[in-house]
Scaffold this active site. Structure first.
Site, PDB file in Angstrom:
ATOM      1  N   GLY A   1      75.562  23.204 -72.777  1.00  0.00           N
ATOM      2  CA  GLY A   1      76.699  23.992 -72.317  1.00  0.00           C
ATOM      3  C   GLY A   1      76.297  25.403 -71.926  1.00  0.00           C
TER       4      GLY A   1
ATOM      5  N   ASP B   1      64.242  19.712 -78.237  1.00  0.00           N
ATOM      6  CA  ASP B   1      64.232  20.264 -76.880  1.00  0.00           C
ATOM      7  C   ASP B   1      63.510  21.615 -76.841  1.00  0.00           C
ATOM      8  OD1 ASP B   1      64.657  20.303 -74.172  1.00  0.00           O
ATOM      9  OD2 ASP B   1      66.782  20.839 -74.283  1.00  0.00           O
TER      10      ASP B   1
ATOM     11  N   LEU C   1      75.350  34.070 -69.516  1.00  0.00           N
ATOM     12  CA  LEU C   1      73.967  34.468 -69.813  1.00  0.00           C
ATOM     13  C   LEU C   1      72.996  33.355 -69.432  1.00  0.00           C
ATOM     14  CD1 LEU C   1      74.512  36.014 -73.340  1.00  0.00           C
ATOM     15  CD2 LEU C   1      74.036  37.255 -71.240  1.00  0.00           C
ATOM     16  N   GLY C   2      73.458  32.119 -69.465  1.00  0.00           N
ATOM     17  CA  GLY C   2      72.570  31.006 -69.149  1.00  0.00           C
ATOM     18  C   GLY C   2      73.317  29.716 -69.345  1.00  0.00           C
TER      19      GLY C   2
ATOM     20  N   GLY D   1      72.505  25.685 -70.563  1.00  0.00           N
ATOM     21  CA  GLY D   1      71.526  24.730 -71.065  1.00  0.00           C
ATOM     22  C   GLY D   1      72.108  23.336 -71.087  1.00  0.00           C
TER      23      GLY D   1
END
Ligand SMILES: *[C@@H]1O[C@H](CO)[C@@H](O)[C@H](O)[C@H]1NC(C)=O
Ligand SMILES: *[C@@H]1O[C@H](CO)[C@@H](O)[C@H](O)[C@H]1NC(C)=O
Ligand SMILES: *[C@@H]1O[C@H](CO)[C@@H](O)[C@H](O)[C@H]1NC(C)=O
Ligand SMILES: *[C@@H]1O[C@H](CO)[C@@H](O)[C@H](O)[C@H]1NC(C)=O
Ligand SMILES: *[C@@H]1O[C@H](CO)[C@@H](O)[C@H](O)[C@H]1NC(C)=O
Ligand SMILES: *[C@@H]1O[C@H](CO)[C@@H](O)[C@H](O)[C@H]1NC(C)=O
Ligand SMILES: *[C@@H]1O[C@H](CO)[C@@H](O)[C@H](O)[C@H]1NC(C)=O
Ligand SMILES: *[C@@H]1O[C@H](CO)[C@@H](O)[C@H](O)[C@H]1NC(C)=O
Length: 782
Positions: free
Chosen positions: A505, A617, A499-500, A502
């Site tokens: 991880g 973040d 899904l993505g 970052g």
């Protein structure tokens, strides 16, 4: 005339159907695909069948010579005739429309006797005539929604608008020359009271006839012939949206196709703005219930559904709107106040749906009052007053001069699929459905077979259920669900759908339990934390205990050898970065909801949850959107977990450049104010709908967004920031408040930056935002 006669003879119609003279008794037309009709002598008008949909025919009169064959009268809009139906002037002089079985669908009323023949006249009037040439009945005396030159309406005649542009069924709107001589327009089929009219001629006692004379004048006369009101045209129609317009058919120059014929309006419509002219208490107004009316550029009303609502009949915008969500529960023991949120629309009101009014100090208190009241569907806040509105909302309209703001209450999420428990329930239900269908079925053998099958299915569900309930392991220390690595590997189908990715991880989509819809997001931590197993579990447990609607909920974890994974609720609408910087810009009000949600989430992390958490973040990639586009913060708590022993040098910094507070680059203590700084950058990005750095910006001054924002603020031209954004531009006060708040957030000195709690209040307008100091020194320092 002879030319026309000859031309008509060549039409591929039956001998009777092409008659342009008098129609003798026994003539008939059949509804088929041959477009059969009876023409007027000049061929101007035709009487016959028009196909409205597959095999559904309308008996109508239309302008034969005009390209779009504009219909001016119809008989059976409410009851279309099937293929093969017939209209006949019978041997005994009756005009009847019958279906193929001979059932009568329509005939003139009142019934007329002594008809000798019928004729379609060049005026557009289809008449039944006796042997002494006296017109016994004509379509002019029974108008539908259109009147034509030479037509006159007597006292008691009604003109009814159609249901929609293409549906000739009777609609809500009509006008009537009442027996009292008053010409009145109504928005309800059965008006209760003459004062319910939305337009009246005010000619009680003096009005006598509505004339539409040969030269195109429409006027209301008195009994002695005096003209009371008038205008000029060629066709006058009460349109389906309730507006009475008069048209002429004109040639208009058209560069692409030479000359084109078009209907053009010749006088101002009556009423000029129907959205605001209906003031009656009964009925829905110009639009249907729960919708609101906005006058388009062409002066036609448009009916719109508020956010969270959709049309009852998608083919008819006048049909009204229904809520797309389950209404708020009125059960006091579960008030559901956290299940609802508000969507704003400006300059819009439902002035006749109030049930309560209070003087509220702020918009916030108005929202709260509506949220706490299960009857409240919409609140209007303006000038320090809060009006509550109930369902059905009526008479909605856009009033540009109205300073009020409509707050539409909508359910945040329809369903929650966060626990495996849901999946198990679903299985039981499907088993019940199968057994139910077995019992309903009739054949004994089939029953036996189905019972056997359903028993086997039931058993297989049971065993899966057993397995999945076996799987729910709850760690006694953390109180959270734990998973084995293998379970998560299976849930994500071998970490197939990423899904993505970052800084901590990659994230994969997974399904928990045996339900197909129980989606989760599984984060595989890239670096194993230096912490002991106990410390890891303590941190994860702290994250798991946070519970706020603006935070992505942690459902469980896996801590097995070198594998550390976190299981989160699944967010179907991806990241804010994709949403904000993608192809279609989200609306201003959606952006406001998002930014306020993020602010509340951060405020909760900093101050309200048991362990104060600094995110470290904050950026649009770490804000996710759920099915109803509610923003939720991701990855909170991980900074502490994963950065515990790192020195705060630039290389050790885990946040994302651009969103980072200056103290990260200096040897300064890190506090929750670093999140405030990052939030400030996010806020300007949400205001302007662009990234903080944009090398292809229009001018050099615009490359760094926060520089440009300060310049604009300094010059008093904040509207430049939202130039092409109409909604934001008309919300100047808020744009300015947001810009000032953002400038406070990005102050170089952390001590000057407000707390997130304060920022939340600033954004909501609950506290005054003081003039921010010049942050310019900030930009030269990095
Ligand atoms: C039709 O009827 C009219 C009278 O309404 C008469 O003058 C005319 O001659 C008739 N035409 C035909 C073709 O029979
Ligand atoms: C009937 O009318 C439709 C639309 O006006 C047209 O497309 C069609 O060709 C016509 N059929 C005949 C047989 O004339
Ligand atoms: C005509 O009658 C038959 C039998 O009664 C029925 O099945 C059919 O639907 C009818 N057709 C129409 C067009 O009403
Ligand atoms: C026209 O609208 C009416 C009222 O909603 C509906 O019953 C009818 O089916 C519609 N007719 C067509 C042809 O769509
Ligand atoms: C005709 O009737 C109207 C209204 O009833 C009245 O105002 C007007 O004076 C009358 N005119 C004549 C010439 O009688
Ligand atoms: C139609 O009415 C207008 C007055 O509104 C009048 O001037 C005109 O002469 C009338 N035309 C005919 C053909 O009666
Ligand atoms: C001109 O004609 C074209 C093609 O028929 C049409 O699409 C366009 O809308 C017309 N323009 C105007 C101004 O009527
Ligand atoms: C919400 O749930 C209701 C009832 O289950 C359903 O009819 C509706 O379509 C759902 N709305 C959305 C937006 O999913």
């Amino acid at each position: 005339m002879l030319g026309i006669l000859l031309l008509l003879v060549t039409f591929p119609l039956s001998a009777k159907a092409q008659t342009n003279g008098n129609l003798t008794l026994g003539s008939s037309l059949t509804a088929d695909d041959r477009n059969s009709s009876w023409l007027s002598p000049s061929g101007e008008f035709a009487f016959g069948f028009r196909e409205m949909g597959r095999g559904a025919h309308l008996l109508a009169i239309w302008f034969e010579k005009i390209e779009d064959k504009t219909i001016v009268w119809s008989a059976n809009g409410d009851n279309l005739a099937p293929e093969g139906s017939k209209v006949q002037l019978t041997a005994n002089g009756r005009l009847v429309l019958t279906d193929p079985n001979g059932t009568e669908l329509w005939s003139p009323s009142p019934t007329v006797a002594g008809v000798a023949y019928a004729v379609m006249l060049d005026t557009g009037n289809f008449v039944l005539v006796n042997q002494n040439y006296v017109n016994l009945w004509g379509t002019f005396s029974q108008p539908t929604d259109t009147i034509l030159p030479t037509q006159q309406l007597d006292l008691g005649t009604k003109v009814n608008a159609r249901y929609s542009e293409t549906n000739y069924s009777a609609g809500r709107f009509h006008f009537m020359l009442g027996d009292d001589g008053n010409l009145a327009f109504y928005a309800t089929p059965n008006p209760w009271d003459p004062s319910d009219a939305y337009w009246v001629s005010n000619t009680v006692g003096s009005g006598f006839q509505l004339m539409f004379n040969q030269s195109g004048q429409v006027y209301l006369t008195a009994r002695n012939g005096t003209i009371l009101k008038n205008a000029q045209s060629e066709r006058a129609i009460l349109e389906f949206n309730g507006v009475f317009r008069q048209y002429v058919h004109r040639k208009t120059a058209n560069s692409s196709s030479g000359w084109a014929m078009a209907w053009s309006m010749v006088s101002s419509p009556v009423p000029p703005n129907i959205c605001t002219s209906i003031t009656q208490n009964i009925g829905s107004g110009a639009c249907g219930f729960n919708s609101y009316c906005a006058l388009g550029d062409d002066q036609r009303p448009r009916c719109l559904c508020p956010p969270g609502y959709s049309l009852l009949d998608s083919t008819n915008e006048m049909s009204g709107c229904r809520q797309d969500f389950v209404p708020q529960s009125c059960d006091g023991s579960r008030p559901e106040t956290d299940q609802f949120t508000f969507q704003d629309i400006l300059n819009t009101n439902w002035p006749l749906s109030d049930y309560e009014r209070s003087t509220a100090q702020t918009e916030g208190s108005c929202r709260e009052a509506c949220l706490a009241d299960c009857f409240c569907a919409v609140a209007i806040f303006g000038g320090g007053t809060c009006w509550k509105k109930k369902i059905p909302l009526s008479n909605g309209r856009v009033v540009p001069s109205d300073v009020g703001k409509a707050l539409i209450k909508v359910r945040i999420e329809n369903s929650t699929l966060t626990s495996t428990g849901n999946g198990q329930k679903k299985n039981k239900n499907s088993t019940l459905v199968i057994i139910g269908s077995v019992l309903l079925s009739s054949s004994v053998f089939l029953n036996f077979l189905l019972l056997l099958i359903s028993y086997l299915i039931y058993r297989s569900f049971r065993s899966r259920e057993y397995k999945s309930s076996q799987r729910v392991q709850v760690n006694q220390v953390t109180g959270m669900q734990t998973f084995t690595y293998q379970e998560l590997q299976e849930a994500t189908d071998g970490f197939r759908e990423e899904l993505g990715r970052g800084s901590f991880g990659a994230v994969y989509k997974g399904v928990l339990g045996s339900g197909d819809t129980n989606f989760v997001a599984v984060k595989v931590l890239a670096t194993r934390t230096g912490e002991s197993e106990k410390d890891f579990e303590r941190e994860v447990s702290a994250i798991g205990q946070t519970n706020h609607k603006s935070l992505v909920q942690l459902l469980g974890y896996c801590n097995e050898g070198q594998h550390q994974l976190l299981v989160y609720e699944f967010m179907s609408n991806g990241t804010l970065a994709d949403f904000l910087f993608g192809a279609s810009r989200p609306s201003w009000y959606r952006r406001i909801e998002i930014v306020c949600g993020v602010a509340r989430g951060l405020s909760y992390l900093h101050d309200d949850c048991t362990r104060h958490i600094i995110h470290c973040d904050i950026k649009p990639q770490n804000i996710l959107l759920d099915g109803s586009l509610t923003a939720k913060i991701l990855d909170f708590g991980l900074a502490k977990l994963l950065m515990a022993n790192q020195t705060r040098t630039t290389t050790g910094v885990r946040g994302t450049r651009g969103y980072l507070a200056p103290e990260w680059f200096r040897n300064m203590p890190i506090s929750s104010k670093v999140d405030v700084y990052s939030f400030g950058i996010l806020l300007v990005e949400l205001i302007c709908c662009r990234k903080n750095y944009e090398l292809e910006a229009k001018t050099e001054a615009q490359i760094v967004l926060i520089d440009w924002v300060y310049d604009c603020y300094h010059e008093g031209s904040v509207l430049q920031l939202v130039e092409s954004d109409e909604e934001a531009s008309s919300d100047v006060k808020r744009v300015k408040r947001f810009v000032m708040t953002a400038l406070w957030c990005i102050q170089e000195d952390p001590a000057l930056r407000p707390t997130m709690k304060k920022i939340t209040q600033m954004l909501e307008g609950a506290v005054e935002v003081p003039v921010p100091p010049d942050p310019s020194s900030l930009f030269s320092s990095t």
